[in-house]
Design a protein around this motif. Structure first.
Motif, mmCIF file in Angstrom:
data_model
loop_
_atom_site.group_PDB
_atom_site.id
_atom_site.type_symbol
_atom_site.label_atom_id
_atom_site.label_comp_id
_atom_site.label_asym_id
_atom_site.label_seq_id
_atom_site.Cartn_x
_atom_site.Cartn_y
_atom_site.Cartn_z
ATOM 1 N N GLN A 131 0.835 -1.203 0.000
ATOM 2 C CA GLN A 131 0.000 0.000 0.000
ATOM 3 C C GLN A 131 0.868 1.251 0.000
ATOM 4 O O GLN A 131 0.530 2.247 -0.651
ATOM 5 C CB GLN A 131 -0.941 -0.026 1.209
ATOM 6 N N ARG A 132 2.007 1.219 0.662
ATOM 7 C CA ARG A 132 2.925 2.360 0.629
ATOM 8 C C ARG A 132 3.460 2.587 -0.783
ATOM 9 O O ARG A 132 3.594 3.737 -1.233
ATOM 10 C CB ARG A 132 4.092 2.140 1.606
ATOM 11 N N VAL A 133 3.767 1.493 -1.491
ATOM 12 C CA VAL A 133 4.230 1.621 -2.878
ATOM 13 C C VAL A 133 3.124 2.218 -3.748
ATOM 14 O O VAL A 133 3.384 3.080 -4.602
ATOM 15 C CB VAL A 133 4.691 0.253 -3.425
ATOM 16 N N ALA A 134 1.886 1.766 -3.546
ATOM 17 C CA ALA A 134 0.763 2.314 -4.317
ATOM 18 C C ALA A 134 0.599 3.804 -4.051
ATOM 19 O O ALA A 134 0.308 4.586 -4.972
ATOM 20 C CB ALA A 134 -0.525 1.556 -3.964
ATOM 21 N N ILE A 135 0.794 4.222 -2.800
ATOM 22 C CA ILE A 135 0.704 5.652 -2.469
ATOM 23 C C ILE A 135 1.854 6.415 -3.128
ATOM 24 O O ILE A 135 1.654 7.509 -3.686
ATOM 25 C CB ILE A 135 0.703 5.855 -0.937
ATOM 26 N N ALA A 136 3.052 5.844 -3.102
ATOM 27 C CA ALA A 136 4.201 6.497 -3.747
ATOM 28 C C ALA A 136 3.958 6.672 -5.235
ATOM 29 O O ALA A 136 4.290 7.719 -5.813
ATOM 30 C CB ALA A 136 5.473 5.666 -3.502
ATOM 31 N N ARG A 137 3.383 5.670 -5.865
ATOM 32 C CA ARG A 137 3.106 5.759 -7.298
ATOM 33 C C ARG A 137 2.106 6.880 -7.582
ATOM 34 O O ARG A 137 2.239 7.636 -8.550
ATOM 35 C CB ARG A 137 2.575 4.424 -7.817
ATOM 36 N N SER A 164 -8.614 -1.177 4.886
ATOM 37 C CA SER A 164 -9.541 -2.195 5.405
ATOM 38 C C SER A 164 -8.985 -3.607 5.314
ATOM 39 O O SER A 164 -9.409 -4.499 6.052
ATOM 40 C CB SER A 164 -10.878 -2.120 4.672
ATOM 41 N N ALA A 165 -8.034 -3.855 4.407
ATOM 42 C CA ALA A 165 -7.479 -5.207 4.258
ATOM 43 C C ALA A 165 -6.206 -5.400 5.071
ATOM 44 O O ALA A 165 -5.563 -6.446 4.965
ATOM 45 C CB ALA A 165 -7.195 -5.485 2.778
ATOM 46 N N LEU A 166 -5.851 -4.419 5.901
ATOM 47 C CA LEU A 166 -4.569 -4.467 6.611
ATOM 48 C C LEU A 166 -4.756 -4.842 8.072
ATOM 49 O O LEU A 166 -5.797 -4.570 8.675
ATOM 50 C CB LEU A 166 -3.876 -3.099 6.524
ATOM 51 N N ASP A 167 -3.732 -5.454 8.662
ATOM 52 C CA ASP A 167 -3.705 -5.690 10.100
ATOM 53 C C ASP A 167 -3.801 -4.366 10.835
ATOM 54 O O ASP A 167 -3.397 -3.317 10.322
ATOM 55 C CB ASP A 167 -2.402 -6.372 10.498
ATOM 56 N N VAL A 168 -4.296 -4.427 12.080
ATOM 57 C CA VAL A 168 -4.563 -3.196 12.810
ATOM 58 C C VAL A 168 -3.295 -2.369 13.027
ATOM 59 O O VAL A 168 -3.326 -1.137 12.933
ATOM 60 C CB VAL A 168 -5.265 -3.509 14.148
ATOM 61 N N SER A 169 -2.145 -3.009 13.288
ATOM 62 C CA SER A 169 -0.920 -2.240 13.496
ATOM 63 C C SER A 169 -0.453 -1.592 12.201
ATOM 64 O O SER A 169 0.029 -0.455 12.197
ATOM 65 C CB SER A 169 0.186 -3.135 14.068
ATOM 66 N N VAL A 170 -0.597 -2.303 11.072
ATOM 67 C CA VAL A 170 -0.220 -1.753 9.771
ATOM 68 C C VAL A 170 -1.206 -0.646 9.377
ATOM 69 O O VAL A 170 -0.814 0.375 8.805
ATOM 70 C CB VAL A 170 -0.180 -2.863 8.704
#
Length: 613
Positions: A507-513, A529-535
């Motif tokens: 998701q960080r890569v998608a945001i960078a793009r 919504s598809a990420l673990d709570v800490s992530v």
């Protein structure tokens, strides 16, 4: 080591020294669990902690190649010593499982009612068809399904919530004494989640059935269960009464999980996110598995495996420094839950960056009946503003977002982005279309599906940079490294492919793009919504930082009011394609006026110690 907290000495289920491995590679260290008759416990942890495999080991359905040692005793019966033919007489009849994804749990070639009918056939009283049909109807009614035709429908004709109800009815058809529910509400909308959890609790109490809830959501565990087992990298780190653990977590990991959850009752300046990710159990043998992510770790934590020991009545923790650091843990929690300053009201007389007026989107439906996904929606987003678009699946949120970025063309209505008419991308002048595409970008729920698996991260960012600047020289290693640094990743990630990344890293890569074209606004469609709570906490903090540094505007699409409270200044609530409520976030969540908004607010998991916002 006694881990049978508050046990009567004769629990329904007793698990002792259960260790799971793949060949010689450990997946979990020996752990012990007890479940009393009629009790509800939760096994809580992030993805990769070993929760689901522990549940499968208890039920005797581990995947091929995965082995378990130790003892699992159900009402005095040693399950791990039984042959498969004997286990089949236990599985389903005395122990049953409810899986996370109802669509994979149900046979796509069988009608809904047939799943329950199949489970009833072994009982003499249901040997003939008529009694079975009546019992199927009764069992469906028990899980809240009274529509006559549901039993005749195929799974693809049912909603996710309806499928989960049918799956629950099938799991309960043989009247098990123990139900293991593995993330039973994670794949569902927030209101459907709440309905399924309430249903589980009601049936569990009525039947005096024992329940093991597998979840990554501590607040859901607190609101549902009597005792909590916190699992991390295959080891138990904390065990105790749910109310006591909620009141004062003893382990830094438990506190980190709790503070990573966005609070529903207040907006905080910043979520306390656990850095890094869960290691493999094999990589942390002989030391505290959480030490590399813990702010309180010292050499003693890495010198040996901390034992799970009693620190209070009915409380166990595997933190060797708990006595020393408890005051600091408590202080961090107090500081982390201080409300952020109120967001000043914006002057909405200035020009809106995005204007949507009377937008309509109609799709062709079955048998020629049109489906109106969006109905006369009007919306404004100001420069530098974060706006939430809230609603369940089917409300029209994603359709509206796709219309904004040109992936769908509205049937009627007007869209203006930075003053440019952008309702029909195909009819726009080439220069206007290019300018709008640089102005607005979209981030999707599943980043893996939007990244080419054959391309490295560097290639994906290079393409975006070239599209922005129109020249290969723009995609220099320095620019790629700068984009990665912007989203908290090192330059080394440029050589990696999506399959080697975690969900949060993708998701960080998608945001960078998306940032490569220097947009003014990001449309974020369920980006956490598809990420673990800490992530999730890490990514939400990233969104806040990027907005502050780049002056970005957001349209943040979500079904989760606790998440949107942390990110959005204003909210539009969408129901069946129509805006039913809008206004400042604190007012809409704190004092909802529409019945649908109230239902969304009431669906947020809360324990008896919490109150609605």
């Amino acid at each position: 080591m006694n881990t049978h907290v508050a046990s009567t000495g004769n629990p329904l289920l007793r698990v002792e020294g259960l260790a799971i491995s793949h060949g010689a590679v450990p997946i979990t260290t020996p752990l012990s669990i007890a479940v009393e008759r009629g009790e509800t416990i939760a096994i809580v942890g992030e993805s990769g902690s070993g929760k689901s495999l522990t549940a499968r080991a208890i039920a005797g359905i581990l995947p091929p190649g995965i082995n378990a040692t130790g003892t699992v005793t159900l009402d005095g019966i040693p399950l791990m010593r039984l042959a498969e033919t004997e286990l089949r007489r236990i599985r389903g009849f005395r122990v049953s499982m409810l899986m996370q994804d109802p669509f994979t749990m149900l046979n796509p070639l069988m009608r809904g009612g047939d799943h329950i009918d199949e489970m009833l056939r072994g009982r003499p009283e249901f040997a003939s068809r008529a009694p079975r049909a009546a019992e199927v109807k009764r069992r469906l009614a028990e899980v809240g399904i009274v529509e006559e035709d549901v039993a005749r429908r195929m799974p693809f004709q049912l909603s996710g919530g309806m499928c989960q109800r049918v799956a629950l009815a099938a799991a309960l058809a043989r009247d098990p004494e123990l139900l293991i529910a593995d993330e039973p509400s994670t794949a569902l909308d927030v209101t459907t989640q709440a309905e399924i959890i309430r249903l589980l609790r009601r049936i569990q109490r009525e039947r005096h059935m024992s329940l093991i809830l597998i979840t990554h959501n501590l607040r859901l565990a607190f609101s549902t269960c009597e005792r909590i087992y916190v699992l991390y990298a295959g080891s138990l780190l904390e065990v105790g009464d749910a109310a006591a653990v909620e009141r004062q977590p003893f382990h830094p990991y438990t506190l980190g999980l709790l503070l990573s959850e966005p609070p529903a009752d207040i907006r905080v300046p910043r979520l306390v996110a656990i850095r890094g990710s869960v290691p493999q159990a094999a990589d942390v043998v002989g030391r505290c598995g959480f030490a590399d992510r813990c702010d309180w770790a010292k050499q003693i934590c890495r010198a040996g495996k901390p034992p799970l020991v009693a620190r209070d009545i009915g409380r166990l923790t595997a933190c060797v420094r708990q006595d020393e650091i408890q005051g600091e843990l408590d202080a961090l929690r107090t500081a982390a839950l201080c409300a952020a300053p109120a967001t000043p009201r914006r002057d909405e007389t200035e020009g809106a960056l995005v204007r949507i007026d009377a937008l309509v989107k109609t799709f062709d439906g079955p048998r020629g009946h049109p489906i109106r996904a969006v109905k006369h929606v009007s919306l404004r987003i100001m420069p530098g503003e974060s706006v939430g678009l809230v609603g369940e699946s089917g409300s029209g949120k994603t359709t509206l977002g796709r219309c904004l970025v040109g992936l769908e063309t509205p049937t009627a209505g007007d869209i203006r982005i930075d003053g440019i008419a952008a309702a029909d991308f195909g009819a726009m002048a080439k220069a206007d279309r290019a300018r709008v595409r640089r102005t607005i970008q979209m981030i999707f729920q599943d980043p893996y599906s939007t990244l080419n698996p054959r391309h490295s991260v560097g290639q994906a960012l290079s393409e975006a940079l070239r599209a922005s600047a129109g020249a290969a020289s723009a995609a220099t290693p320095e620019r790629i490294a700068a984009l990665l640094a912007d989203v908290g990743l090192s330059a080394a990630y440029a050589t990696r492919r999506p399959a080697s990344l975690s969900g949060g890293e993708r998701q960080r890569v998608a945001i960078a793009r998306a940032l490569a074209v220097k947009p003014a606004i990001l449309v974020c469609d369920e980006p956490v919504s598809a990420l673990d709570v800490s992530v999730q906490a890490q990514v939400l903090n990233l969104f806040k930082r990027l907005q502050a540094e780049h002056g970005l505007s957001y349209l943040f699409i979500t079904h989760d009011l606790a998440v949107v409270r942390q990110i959005a200044e204003r909210i539009y609530v969408l129901y069946l394609g129509e805006i039913v409520e809008e206004g400042p976030t604190e007012r809409v969540i704190g004092d909802p006026q529409h019945p649908y908004t109230r239902r969304l607010v009431e669906s947020i998991p809360r324990s008896a110690n919490q109150h609605a916002p």
